[in-house]
Design an enzyme around this catalytic site. Structure first.
Site, PDB file in Angstrom:
ATOM      1  N   ASN A 163       0.804  -1.224   0.000  1.00  0.00           N
ATOM      2  CA  ASN A 163       0.000   0.000   0.000  1.00  0.00           C
ATOM      3  C   ASN A 163       0.837   1.275   0.000  1.00  0.00           C
ATOM      4  O   ASN A 163       0.326   2.347  -0.271  1.00  0.00           O
ATOM      5  CB  ASN A 163      -0.958   0.019   1.198  1.00  0.00           C
ATOM      6  CG  ASN A 163      -0.251  -0.172   2.514  1.00  0.00           C
ATOM      7  OD1 ASN A 163       0.465  -1.154   2.711  1.00  0.00           O
ATOM      8  ND2 ASN A 163      -0.415   0.762   3.422  1.00  0.00           N
ATOM      9  N   CYS A 339      -1.572   7.220   6.006  1.00  0.00           N
ATOM     10  CA  CYS A 339      -2.914   6.760   5.630  1.00  0.00           C
ATOM     11  C   CYS A 339      -3.558   5.965   6.751  1.00  0.00           C
ATOM     12  O   CYS A 339      -4.757   5.939   6.881  1.00  0.00           O
ATOM     13  CB  CYS A 339      -2.880   5.943   4.348  1.00  0.00           C
ATOM     14  SG  CYS A 339      -2.279   4.291   4.558  1.00  0.00           S
TER      15      CYS A 339
HETATM   16  N1  PLP Z   1      -4.501  -3.699   4.127  1.00  0.00           N
HETATM   17  C1  PLP Z   1      -4.005  -2.782   3.290  1.00  0.00           C
HETATM   18  C2  PLP Z   1      -2.958  -3.187   2.307  1.00  0.00           C
HETATM   19  C3  PLP Z   1      -4.459  -1.459   3.322  1.00  0.00           C
HETATM   20  O1  PLP Z   1      -3.966  -0.561   2.471  1.00  0.00           O
HETATM   21  C4  PLP Z   1      -5.461  -1.125   4.272  1.00  0.00           C
HETATM   22  C5  PLP Z   1      -5.924   0.266   4.397  1.00  0.00           C
HETATM   23  O2  PLP Z   1      -5.154   1.210   4.355  1.00  0.00           O
HETATM   24  C6  PLP Z   1      -5.964  -2.138   5.102  1.00  0.00           C
HETATM   25  C7  PLP Z   1      -5.449  -3.413   5.010  1.00  0.00           C
HETATM   26  C8  PLP Z   1      -7.021  -1.853   6.100  1.00  0.00           C
HETATM   27  O3  PLP Z   1      -8.293  -1.771   5.490  1.00  0.00           O
HETATM   28  P1  PLP Z   1      -9.505  -1.046   6.224  1.00  0.00           P
HETATM   29  O4  PLP Z   1      -9.299   0.424   6.046  1.00  0.00           O
HETATM   30  O5  PLP Z   1     -10.722  -1.531   5.508  1.00  0.00           O
HETATM   31  O6  PLP Z   1      -9.491  -1.488   7.632  1.00  0.00           O
END
Ligand code: PLP
Length: 394
Positions: A163, A339
């Site tokens: 991410n 983020c």
């Molecule tokens: N996994 C990844 C790779 C992410 O980018 C994110 C959010 O930034 C999450 C998990 C978490 O997701 P959520 O925001 O739905 O809890």
């Protein structure tokens, strides 16, 4: 609420939103189906009467639609509150219910995986093994094979696209390594669902996860996909919803919005991919031409998710100042792990890759609503900021 909406829309100039990996705007189609659902589908899907049955129908239709997009059976899709919950639920269940005590992961994973594994190590005596990563952010597959050999009943947890830097995991190669033995393969697919034609079965995953707000759906709803034949106990105790895999009344209108958003992504995938890849190429080209001091983190020019570009900037400006300056120009980007935490803590991903902590980083994450004018404006603004922060001697 109406006044707030008007103020937000009319008082500020339009934003250049380059933070699509953090969250995405919802298109009218998604808002409309959610609104209709909120107005008309108010029953509890577990209730047996007509109002409950209508909610159940909305839920199950959404499940079928999601399953079709991912090419899995509806019985493999379990709705959750998002990616974080799905990752937690899967990893805890692997340890508690499937008696897997060894986990192979990388230091580049999302905190919802890394912190969960840390908890499993602390509370469940799990052992966590970190696979080596190359300087460009790719997993060392030879080391992964060695670890797999050593721990043949481990769970491999490696994300599909990072991410922060966007690097893509060769999922088929990893699933091949897992299949040779008894390893289970969990991949955090939050950043890739809706961006590729996903063939869960063909890739050979045991578990995948999705989060609606990363693909133009609502926040607070997501799902896990579980391979047939694997059964997990619910992460939180309660009722028997989601076929006993996830307790708690389902977020029906969220799920309806999620399914509509995923279908919408699926229908426009080719056009979106083409559009965003062109923007990404323009961004990379402009940065190279206009900002020679700026480098790229990860494998931006290689095997990388087409929506993410991570820049490494000269050390004379700090990340906080940079973000504020860009924000003042109406440009939304993120830096480090902002983020997830809203903080400007240094990025654990770049630190693990041996990045220079003095150099601030910027993650630009593109979406289908962005334009080439926005890309060029961003590069021009960044150039201006870097020019005025140039040391006097330069
Ligand atoms: N996994 C990844 C790779 C992410 O980018 C994110 C959010 O930034 C999450 C998990 C978490 O997701 P959520 O925001 O739905 O809890």
């Amino acid at each position: 609420m109406r006044i707030l909406a008007l103020n937000l829309c009319t008082m500020k100039p339009p934003l250049i939103y380059f933070d699509n990996a953090a969250s995405t705007p919802m298109p009218g189609e998604v808002v409309e189906v959610m609104q209709a659902c909120m107005m008309e589908v108010y029953g509890n899907p577990s209730s047996l009467h007509e109002a409950g049955r209508r909610a159940r129908v909305a839920l199950e239709q959404s499940r079928r639609s999601v399953a079709k997009c991912l090419q899995v059976e509806p019985s493999q899709v379990f709705f959750t509150s998002g990616g974080t919950e799905a990752n937690n639920a899967i990893l805890w269940a692997c340890c508690k219910d499937l008696d897997r005590k060894h986990f192979i992961t990388s230091p580049l994973e999302h905190p919802s995986v890394l912190n969960t594994l840390e908890s499993l190590a602390r509370h469940m005596d799990a052992r966590v093994h970190f696979v080596d990563v190359e300087p460009d952010g790719h997993i060392d597959l030879a080391h992964l094979s060695e670890l797999a050999e050593q721990y043949p009943r481990a769970v491999v947890s490696l994300m599909h696209a990072n991410n922060e830097i966007g690097n893509l995991l060769p999922v088929k190669a990893v699933s091949g390594i897992c299949r040779e033995r008894e390893l289970l393969f969990h991949s955090d697919t939050v950043q890739t669902i809706g961006k590729f034609n996903f063939r869960f079965r063909e890739i050979g995953l045991d578990f995948a996860v999705g989060s609606a707000h990363k693909f133009h759906g609502p926040k607070g709803v997501g799902f896990m996909v579980v391979r047939e034949g694997l059964s997990l106990k619910p992460f939180v105790s309660g009722g028997g919803q989601e076929r006993n895999m996830r307790a708690g009344t389902e977020n029906v209108y969220g799920v309806v919005g999620l399914a509509r958003a995923l279908q919408w992504m699926q229908d426009s995938m080719e056009a979106n991919t083409f559009w965003i890849k062109n923007l990404r190429d323009l961004l990379i080209k402009s940065v190279r031409e206009e900002l020679p001091e700026v480098a790229f983190n990860g494998d931006a020019l290689g095997s990388c998710l087409y929506t993410i570009v991570n820049l490494s900037l000269p050390p004379r400006i700090d990340a906080a100042t940079l973000l504020v300056r860009l924000d003042m120009e109406g440009i939304c980007v993120s830096s480090g792990s902002a983020c997830s935490s809203g903080s400007l803590a240094g990025s654990h991903v770049l630190t693990a890759l041996g990045g220079d902590p003095q150099r601030p980083s910027l993650r630009i994450s593109l979406g289908k609503n962005n334009t080439s004018e926005e890309v060029l404006r961003f590069v021009a603004v960044l150039k201006e900021i870097l020019a005025v922060t140039r040391p006097p001697s330069a």
